[in-house]
Design an enzyme around this catalytic site. Sequence first.
Site, short mmCIF file in Angstrom:
data_model
loop_
_atom_site.label_atom_id
_atom_site.label_comp_id
_atom_site.label_asym_id
_atom_site.label_seq_id
_atom_site.Cartn_x
_atom_site.Cartn_y
_atom_site.Cartn_z
N SER A 195 40.84 30.93 42.79
CA SER A 195 39.61 31.69 43.10
C SER A 195 38.31 31.03 42.67
CB SER A 195 39.68 33.08 42.48
OG SER A 195 40.39 33.91 43.34
N LYS B 152 30.42 36.43 37.93
CA LYS B 152 31.37 37.19 38.75
C LYS B 152 31.53 38.60 38.20
CE LYS B 152 36.06 36.79 40.68
NZ LYS B 152 37.29 35.96 40.73
N SER C 21 38.59 34.35 45.39
CA SER C 21 37.92 35.63 45.28
C SER C 21 36.50 35.53 44.71
CB SER C 21 38.73 36.57 44.40
OG SER C 21 38.82 36.08 43.07
N1 GLN Z 1 43.81 33.95 46.55
C1 GLN Z 1 44.67 34.21 45.45
C2 GLN Z 1 45.05 35.69 45.44
O1 GLN Z 1 44.69 36.35 46.34
C3 GLN Z 1 44.03 33.82 44.15
C4 GLN Z 1 43.04 34.80 43.66
C5 GLN Z 1 42.47 34.41 42.33
O2 GLN Z 1 42.55 33.27 41.89
N2 GLN Z 1 41.89 35.40 41.67
O3 GLN Z 1 45.68 36.17 44.58
#
Ligand code: GLN
Length: 497
Positions: free
Chosen positions: A185, A79, A161
């Site tokens: 994410s 990532k 994400s």
């Molecule tokens: N979807 C969640 C957010 O938008 C989690 C994102 C994540 O785990 N980085 O914050």
Amino acid sequence: MSSTEQRSLSQTVADVQAGRLSSEALVREHLQRIERLAPLNAFLHVDSERALEAARAVDRRREQGQSLGPLAGVPIAIKDAICTQDAPTTCASKILRSNAGAREGWLAPFDATVIERLRSADAVLVGKTNMDEFAMGSSTENSAYGPAKNPWDTTRAPGGSSGGSAIAVAASMAPASLGSDTGGSIRQPASLCGVVGVKPSYGRVSRYGLVAFASSLDQIGPFTRDVRGSARVLEVIAGHDPRDPTSLSAPVGAYEAACDRGVRGLKIGVPREYFGSGLQPQVERAVSAAIDDLERAGASVHDIEMPHTRYGVATYYVIATAEASSNLARFDGVRFGLRVEEPGADLTTMYGSTRDAGFGPEVKRRILLGTYVLSSGYYDAYYAKAQKVRTLIRRDFERAFEAVDVIATPTSPTVAFRLGERMHDPLAMYLGDIYQLPASLAGICGISLPCRLVAPEQPLPVGLQLLAPALQEETLFAAAAAHEAAAGPLPQPPVAI
Ligand code: GLN
């Protein structure tokens, strides 16, 4: 279908270690797939030459009779929030573009601890994957470099994400990848793309070199096609790191060995709060069938209550934005990446112009929200209150784990949604995280694994989420592997064949 796609990670490593398969051939084949599947937009940076060079070095060491590490010769995708010395790190943001060549991203002066550990396990890094900007989002649509596409249906989002890392594994562009999970994410894109994704307990994996989003929640974890593969990768990357004071010193478990334990006698809790309104009926059916599979494999299933679940979304989006507003203050045009400077302008103007040009709309929304909930006059009403509710959510889990060993839920209330569908409704996007956020707030470990394909129009995967107490990753792997043995693997997504 090529030879390497359906081979498990451990089998692939064994073949490289024994000289039945060269790492160069393995890496070359995956690089070709990365090139062919470029329209999925899963990668932001690929360095084929460097990857092939690293693969040849692994092959040479084997030929010289040296023993190879537990990820010998395996291509791994990373990532783009994890710092790598030899490839740019952008967090899918324009603010981490270097000024010199506007196309290239910021180059970190060091490798993250997880990268060092992957390298010393003889893994081969193939590239950096697409994501929501600074890991803020649930669809990978908040990337400054364009959305990524779900390999099961390219009109749908892969989740986020860590969408690019999930796609890379789902479409066999890499047998394993790393993502980060702050509030789902890793688990949510794993669910939407039909792969295994693990969120380790908070502190289990070093965050040194992970660009911080919400420091009290962030964790790095693996994606793979099979449960055992994730167990192996986690064994490599987990463990104490003096450079991350929040990393735990407890010994790393024997995660791969735990995959053979089975679930006989294991108590599985099913919280009814995770089966409420908003849950798609086909997701509910698939997850219930998966829980039945576990029962048939020897586990006992128990109804449990988690009364504070419904406060998870509000609590998370106060705490995560507050921490983000502080963490992202460092991107001001001075030390990292982009600097926008009009002639004669003062320093404050430079900060403002840089941040205005460099951050996308979702990141700006979070910084504003986070600054607001921390500001004097609102701090007690929002931030301090959210911390208290976080404690209540944590207690829900403590109480539940007095009665059961593992909790089983859907990972996401829906299958992969259409690209664009939630982009103009941030609240709808946030609410989709409902089943992932409580575990993040509690700091416990979780896994999402593919359970079934459902067919609203065409086949799409559904993820089963299993949760265990902090540092009980072995229990998680035992239960997940038992389910995988009962349910069998998913087929390849159509685009990858
Ligand atoms: N979807 C969640 C957010 O938008 C989690 C994102 C994540 O785990 N980085 O914050």
